[in-house]
Design a protein around this motif. Structure first.
Motif, PDB file in Angstrom:
ATOM      1  N   VAL A 282      56.500  42.582  37.364  1.00 19.77           N
ATOM      2  CA  VAL A 282      55.304  42.762  36.548  1.00 19.77           C
ATOM      3  C   VAL A 282      54.111  42.153  37.300  1.00 19.77           C
ATOM      4  N   VAL A 283      53.012  42.897  37.349  1.00 20.27           N
ATOM      5  CA  VAL A 283      51.858  42.454  38.147  1.00 20.27           C
ATOM      6  C   VAL A 283      51.046  41.384  37.422  1.00 20.27           C
ATOM      7  N   ASP A 284      50.752  40.309  38.138  1.00 20.32           N
ATOM      8  CA  ASP A 284      49.968  39.192  37.600  1.00 20.32           C
ATOM      9  C   ASP A 284      48.640  39.060  38.324  1.00 20.32           C
ATOM     10  N   GLN A 285      47.653  38.453  37.626  1.00 18.26           N
ATOM     11  CA  GLN A 285      46.409  38.067  38.291  1.00 18.26           C
ATOM     12  C   GLN A 285      46.162  36.577  38.029  1.00 18.26           C
ATOM     13  N   ALA A 286      44.992  36.058  38.379  1.00 18.60           N
ATOM     14  CA  ALA A 286      44.700  34.644  38.131  1.00 18.60           C
ATOM     15  C   ALA A 286      43.243  34.508  37.725  1.00 18.60           C
ATOM     16  N   PHE A 287      42.937  33.452  36.973  1.00 20.29           N
ATOM     17  CA  PHE A 287      41.587  33.271  36.439  1.00 20.29           C
ATOM     18  C   PHE A 287      41.083  31.855  36.693  1.00 20.29           C
ATOM     19  N   ASP A 288      39.793  31.732  37.033  1.00 25.54           N
ATOM     20  CA  ASP A 288      39.187  30.399  37.087  1.00 25.54           C
ATOM     21  C   ASP A 288      38.094  30.312  36.011  1.00 25.54           C
ATOM     22  N   GLN A 289      37.263  29.262  36.072  1.00 25.00           N
ATOM     23  CA  GLN A 289      36.316  29.034  34.975  1.00 25.00           C
ATOM     24  C   GLN A 289      35.157  30.030  34.942  1.00 25.00           C
ATOM     25  N   THR A 290      35.138  30.984  35.859  1.00 28.93           N
ATOM     26  CA  THR A 290      34.117  32.036  35.780  1.00 28.93           C
ATOM     27  C   THR A 290      34.527  33.122  34.776  1.00 28.93           C
ATOM     28  N   ILE A 291      35.666  32.966  34.128  1.00 23.16           N
ATOM     29  CA  ILE A 291      36.117  33.934  33.124  1.00 23.16           C
ATOM     30  C   ILE A 291      35.066  34.080  32.011  1.00 23.16           C
ATOM     31  N   THR A 292      35.009  35.266  31.413  1.00 20.09           N
ATOM     32  CA  THR A 292      34.042  35.499  30.327  1.00 20.09           C
ATOM     33  C   THR A 292      34.775  35.845  29.027  1.00 20.09           C
ATOM     34  N   GLN A 293      34.032  35.706  27.921  1.00 19.02           N
ATOM     35  CA  GLN A 293      34.583  36.088  26.611  1.00 19.02           C
ATOM     36  C   GLN A 293      34.981  37.573  26.602  1.00 19.02           C
ATOM     37  N   GLU A 294      34.221  38.405  27.290  1.00 19.23           N
ATOM     38  CA  GLU A 294      34.518  39.848  27.324  1.00 19.23           C
ATOM     39  C   GLU A 294      35.893  40.101  27.950  1.00 19.23           C
ATOM     40  N   ILE A 295      36.187  39.364  29.020  1.00 17.08           N
ATOM     41  CA  ILE A 295      37.493  39.533  29.673  1.00 17.08           C
ATOM     42  C   ILE A 295      38.611  39.134  28.706  1.00 17.08           C
ATOM     43  N   ILE A 296      38.399  38.030  28.017  1.00 19.18           N
ATOM     44  CA  ILE A 296      39.430  37.559  27.070  1.00 19.18           C
ATOM     45  C   ILE A 296      39.613  38.582  25.946  1.00 19.18           C
ATOM     46  N   ASP A 297      38.502  39.079  25.404  1.00 18.85           N
ATOM     47  CA  ASP A 297      38.567  40.014  24.268  1.00 18.85           C
ATOM     48  C   ASP A 297      39.221  41.337  24.639  1.00 18.85           C
ATOM     49  N   ALA A 298      39.119  41.704  25.907  1.00 20.81           N
ATOM     50  CA  ALA A 298      39.653  42.999  26.335  1.00 20.81           C
ATOM     51  C   ALA A 298      41.173  42.968  26.521  1.00 20.81           C
ATOM     52  N   ARG A 299      41.761  41.766  26.450  1.00 17.87           N
ATOM     53  CA  ARG A 299      43.201  41.660  26.695  1.00 17.87           C
ATOM     54  C   ARG A 299      43.999  41.860  25.413  1.00 17.87           C
ATOM     55  N   SER A 300      45.247  42.287  25.567  1.00 15.03           N
ATOM     56  CA  SER A 300      46.052  42.595  24.381  1.00 15.03           C
ATOM     57  C   SER A 300      46.868  41.395  23.902  1.00 15.03           C
ATOM     58  N   PHE A 301      46.824  40.276  24.662  1.00 10.31           N
ATOM     59  CA  PHE A 301      47.641  39.126  24.263  1.00 10.31           C
ATOM     60  C   PHE A 301      46.898  37.830  24.496  1.00 10.31           C
TER      61      PHE A 301
END
Ligand code: AHR
Length: 300
Positions: A281-300
């Motif tokens: 299963v493909v993974d990515q990684a996030f640092d503190q530049t993450i945005t609310q939009e990115i979080i909201d667009a996820r299914s989990f």
């Protein structure tokens, strides 16, 4: 399965559903909840599956019992996510003798049984640990690290630890397990704050334990993400929110939403088709530049 007239329930089209026994290891984390939702949303009667789902509550003996029940029920396919790697030899041999194909999900097994499963789908836990280690090596090369380990002996723990330590071994001042839960992650961090007063970075093997660590750090009057940096694995909603708030510093994703891929594998296995031995299963990684939009667009 040809023994039951009602196993075609509601699927339409006249063909008989594939009878699947799924042994989930527990409900210990946000990741696990999301994984269970994804499995149940895809292994449906509509999709041609007659699913028996059993939650083992993080106990291997419960899982072994569920697997034996699936043998008794003579299901078409057994899928399971093993809580730890060892201790499956006997039951895997029994499944093999019953000629029921096994699809291994998420975690891995260490067994003497030959060809114990047809196919495995899950994440590359070692690579996740390496990615976490590389972030630390680059961003906090002098940090004194406390490693908050997952369930001891699970593939997710042994391989994340191995990957992480292949990069940053020398910086680790202490370790303890938090069993992948928020409560035990909090308790282990409380003890670590006492035992290792100079510790200033926690690598938690999952978000939930990192979230427990936040509670312990704040209760001790320190600032998570600043006085003590936190690196985790998973990327569930609460974990990424902590990252957005600056309480986590780096999160390596472990994607739990692979129910659709699992469904396809199960259909192929039940049809006796050749399948790949592993699906990563493909993974990515996030640092503190993450945005609310990115979080909201996820299914989990
Ligand atoms: O096996 C996957 C791990 O199990 C997840 O990273 C963790 O949150 C879960 O408990």
């Amino acid at each position: 399965g040809t023994d039951s007239a009602d196993s075609t329930d509601g699927a339409g089209g006249g063909s008989e559903n594939i009878r699947v026994g799924f042994s989930q290891l527990g409900a210990e984390s946000g990741w696990r909840t999301a994984n269970t939702e994804s499995v149940k949303a895809n292994l449906t009667a509509e999709n041609g599956i007659d699913l028996t789902f059993v939650d083992a509550q993080q106990k291997q003996e419960n899982q072994i019992k569920a697997l034996r029940d699936f043998i008794d029920q003579d299901v078409d396919v057994i899928a399971f996510s093993p809580v730890i790697e060892t201790g499956w030899d006997e039951v895997l041999q029994e499944i093999k003798d019953a000629e029921i194909p096994v699809v291994l999900v998420d975690r891995t097994v260490d067994t003497t049984v030959e060809d114990p499963f047809v196919t495995w789908i899950g994440a590359d836990f070692t690579a996740e640990g390496v990615t976490a280690g590389e972030w630390v090596a680059e961003n906090a090369p002098d940090a004194k690290i406390f490693e908050l380990q997952g369930t001891m002996g699970s593939g997710a723990q042994t391989n994340r630890q191995e990957g992480f330590r292949s990069v940053v071994e020398d910086q680790i001042v202490g370790e303890a397990t938090g069993n992948f839960t928020r409560a035990e992650g909090k308790a282990a961090t409380e003890a670590a704050l006492q035992a290792y007063p100079d510790m200033n970075l926690i690598f938690a093997h999952n978000d939930d334990m990192g979230l427990g660590a936040i509670e312990a750090i704040e209760a001790a009057g320190k600032v998570p993400g600043k006085d003590i940096q936190i690196v985790t694995v998973d990327g569930v909603h609460d974990g990424l929110t902590a990252l957005l708030e600056g309480k986590f510093n780096f999160v390596v994703e472990c994607n739990p939403a692979f129910g659709d891929q699992l469904l396809e594998l199960i259909k192929q296995v039940a049809a006796g088709e050749d399948v790949e031995k592993e699906t990563i299963v493909v993974d990515q990684a996030f640092d503190q530049t993450i945005t609310q939009e990115i979080i909201d667009a996820r299914s989990f």
